[in-house]
Design a protein around this motif. Structure first.
Motif, PDB file in Angstrom:
ATOM      1  N   CYS A  20       0.331  -1.752  -0.102  1.00  0.00           N
ATOM      2  CA  CYS A  20       0.247   0.109  -0.173  1.00  0.00           C
ATOM      3  C   CYS A  20       1.068   1.218   0.427  1.00  0.00           C
ATOM      4  O   CYS A  20       1.734   1.095   1.124  1.00  0.00           O
ATOM      5  CB  CYS A  20      -0.929   0.123   1.263  1.00  0.00           C
ATOM      6  N   LEU A  22      -0.347   3.885   1.446  1.00  0.00           N
ATOM      7  CA  LEU A  22      -1.126   4.227   2.522  1.00  0.00           C
ATOM      8  C   LEU A  22      -0.214   3.947   3.896  1.00  0.00           C
ATOM      9  O   LEU A  22       0.170   2.451   3.889  1.00  0.00           O
ATOM     10  CB  LEU A  22      -2.274   5.059   2.670  1.00  0.00           C
ATOM     11  N   ARG A  23      -0.137   4.482   5.178  1.00  0.00           N
ATOM     12  CA  ARG A  23       0.110   3.535   6.353  1.00  0.00           C
ATOM     13  C   ARG A  23      -0.859   3.765   7.616  1.00  0.00           C
ATOM     14  O   ARG A  23      -0.907   4.258   8.378  1.00  0.00           O
ATOM     15  CB  ARG A  23       1.347   4.097   7.117  1.00  0.00           C
ATOM     16  N   CYS A  24      -2.344   4.018   7.242  1.00  0.00           N
ATOM     17  CA  CYS A  24      -3.051   4.257   7.839  1.00  0.00           C
ATOM     18  C   CYS A  24      -3.340   3.300   9.116  1.00  0.00           C
ATOM     19  O   CYS A  24      -2.719   1.705   9.126  1.00  0.00           O
ATOM     20  CB  CYS A  24      -4.943   3.348   7.340  1.00  0.00           C
ATOM     21  N   TYR A  26      -4.797   1.972  11.537  1.00  0.00           N
ATOM     22  CA  TYR A  26      -6.181   1.052  12.461  1.00  0.00           C
ATOM     23  C   TYR A  26      -5.352  -0.232  11.308  1.00  0.00           C
ATOM     24  O   TYR A  26      -5.714  -1.165  11.572  1.00  0.00           O
ATOM     25  CB  TYR A  26      -7.281   1.164  12.525  1.00  0.00           C
ATOM     26  N   CYS A  27      -4.479   0.105  10.193  1.00  0.00           N
ATOM     27  CA  CYS A  27      -4.993  -0.889   9.773  1.00  0.00           C
ATOM     28  C   CYS A  27      -3.879  -1.356   8.945  1.00  0.00           C
ATOM     29  O   CYS A  27      -3.187  -2.940   9.102  1.00  0.00           O
ATOM     30  CB  CYS A  27      -5.748  -0.411   7.516  1.00  0.00           C
ATOM     31  N   MET A  28      -2.662  -0.392   9.309  1.00  0.00           N
ATOM     32  CA  MET A  28      -1.158  -0.905   8.095  1.00  0.00           C
ATOM     33  C   MET A  28      -0.277  -0.754  10.395  1.00  0.00           C
ATOM     34  O   MET A  28      -0.481   0.021  10.585  1.00  0.00           O
ATOM     35  CB  MET A  28      -0.218   0.292   7.608  1.00  0.00           C
ATOM     36  N   GLY A  67      -4.844  -4.935   0.228  1.00  0.00           N
ATOM     37  CA  GLY A  67      -3.464  -3.692   0.225  1.00  0.00           C
ATOM     38  C   GLY A  67      -4.373  -2.420  -1.012  1.00  0.00           C
ATOM     39  O   GLY A  67      -5.697  -2.245  -1.016  1.00  0.00           O
ATOM     40  N   ASN A  96      -7.916   4.189  -2.094  1.00  0.00           N
ATOM     41  CA  ASN A  96      -7.822   5.035  -0.594  1.00  0.00           C
ATOM     42  C   ASN A  96      -7.356   5.984  -1.510  1.00  0.00           C
ATOM     43  O   ASN A  96      -7.614   7.685  -1.268  1.00  0.00           O
ATOM     44  CB  ASN A  96      -6.655   5.026  -0.180  1.00  0.00           C
ATOM     45  N   THR A 314      -4.445  -5.260   5.557  1.00  0.00           N
ATOM     46  CA  THR A 314      -4.258  -5.510   4.101  1.00  0.00           C
ATOM     47  C   THR A 314      -3.448  -6.552   3.116  1.00  0.00           C
ATOM     48  O   THR A 314      -3.857  -6.431   2.238  1.00  0.00           O
ATOM     49  CB  THR A 314      -2.454  -4.284   4.539  1.00  0.00           C
TER      50      THR A 314
HETATM   51 FE1  SF4 Z   1      -5.065   2.120   4.783  1.00  0.00          FE
HETATM   52 FE2  SF4 Z   1      -6.335   0.714   2.183  1.00  0.00          FE
HETATM   53 FE3  SF4 Z   1      -3.483   0.891   2.991  1.00  0.00          FE
HETATM   54 FE4  SF4 Z   1      -5.692  -0.215   4.446  1.00  0.00          FE
HETATM   55  S1  SF4 Z   1      -4.990  -1.097   2.220  1.00  0.00           S
HETATM   56  S2  SF4 Z   1      -3.468   1.205   4.678  1.00  0.00           S
HETATM   57  S3  SF4 Z   1      -6.685   1.082   4.650  1.00  0.00           S
HETATM   58  S4  SF4 Z   1      -5.310   3.136   2.471  1.00  0.00           S
END
Ligand code: SF4
Ligand code: SAM
Length: 318
Positions: A20, A22-24, A26-28, A67, A96, A314
């Motif tokens: 991914c 991004l590094r959200c 709650y997710c990463m 991801g 995203n 992810t």
């Molecule tokens: Fe954010 Fe989606 Fe990446 Fe998870 S997979 S870190 S929710 S963008």
């Protein structure tokens, strides 16, 4: 295809990468993920072959996720391939939105029908804070590009997070007043390494109804949708509440999931997985295994007993 509880399973969700951009929070996980080896990941041809088997067994709805699906190399080729499988009536993606401004038109041309875009805040600073590396303007440009390309109606996925975005509930809902957009509030689920973080930051979707008592419940056109739908009086768009924690929706579940490394999951919240990739690479018949996996789909998830799953979000894709 029906499971042993009589539920019709016609919706396949495919995670095409565990990576991914991004590094959200709650997710990463903080330390990142253990990256899958290239050879572990299903090739585009394998994803298409597995999808074809599912379609022959009755799947007509496919969602591509990750991801971040738009970081998968040759994603347009995959969309084009799946779009051409006769019998796929609905081809959607969850993204995203960061890369969407460059991809929206080509995704539409390749055969994608619809998009869910994840956006947890409308505030620039808070967006950078929750995603760690993302820029809100990229997503907003992506949403505009998606609208222009006809990837509509847009659905925005908003994960509710305590002390982070409760104060934006009204702002998100107000977006539905003049536009045919769907705002979907999703309860934060305890999953993978971040399960404790998520448990502490969970708030029930009842908060949405408390903040906006003027929302009117409306009927859903799709009974298998996990969302309960609401509308502001005279609004063009609608609001969906997805309550995996406060209220189960397993009774009408029509989903099955394929992970990026080729494992079949009959329930998001179960650790049970079947290695389809291995069977496919050994040249074995996968249809019987698919049917058996569907038959063994659990009746419902048991999150309230602390039975959280180990795999990171992810690698599953939501
Ligand atoms: Fe954010 Fe989606 Fe990446 Fe998870 S997979 S870190 S929710 S963008
Ligand atoms: N990267 C893409 C995105 O963010 O849309 C697709 C993959 S992401 C895992 C799919 C969806 O799962 C997103 O809407 C994201 O907000 C949601 N999600 C991730 N972790 C979650 C969690 N612990 N609880 C609830 N939703 C979660």
């Amino acid at each position: 295809m029906f499971d042993s509880y009589g539920r019709k399973i016609n919706y396949l969700r495919i995670s095409v990468t565990d990576l991914c951009n991004l590094r959200c929070k709650y997710c990463m996980p903080e330390k990142g993920i253990d990256k899958m080896w290239h050879k572990e990941i299903l090739t585009l041809e394998e994803i298409e072959a597995i999808t074809e088997s599912f379609v022959e067994l009755g799947v007509d709805k496919v969602r591509i996720t990750g991801g971040e699906p738009l970081v998968r190399k040759n994603i347009l080729k995959l969309i084009d391939g799946i779009g051409k499988i006769g019998g796929v009536n609905d081809l959607a993606m969850t993204t995203n939105g960061i890369l969407l401004k460059d991809y929206a038109k080509d995704l539409k041309n390749a055969g994608l029908n619809r998009l869910n875009i994840s956006l947890d805040t409308l505030n620039e600073e808070k967006y950078s804070q929750i995603t760690k590396v993302g820029k809100l303007k990229d997503v907003l440009q992506g949403i505009e590009a998606a609208k222009k390309s006809g990837l509509t109606p847009i659905k925005l996925n908003v994960v509710l997070i305590k002390d982070f975005n409760e104060n934006e509930i009204e702002d998100f809902i107000n977006l539905t007043k003049y536009e045919d957009i769907e705002i979907r509030f999703i309860e934060l689920m305890p999953i993978g390494t971040l399960k404790h973080w998520s448990s502490n930051k969970y708030i029930s979707n009842d908060t949405v109804l408390e903040k906006m008592p003027e929302l009117i419940e409306i009927e859903s056109a799709d009974i298998s949708s996990p969302a309960r739908y609401y509308k502001l009086p005279n609004a063009k768009g609608k609001v969906g509440l997805i309550n995996p924690i406060s209220c189960k929706f397993c009774e009408n579940c029509n989903r099955i999931r394929l992970t990026a490394d080729g494992k079949l999951k009959s329930c998001l919240h179960s650790n049970a997985e079947v290695d389809l990739k291995k069977l496919l690479r050994e040249g074995k018949d996968i249809k019987t295994v698919i049917t058996d996996t569907i038959k063994s789909k659990p009746k419902e998830h048991e999150l309230e007993n602390g039975n959280y799953i180990n795999r990171e979000m992810t690698a599953i894709g939501g």
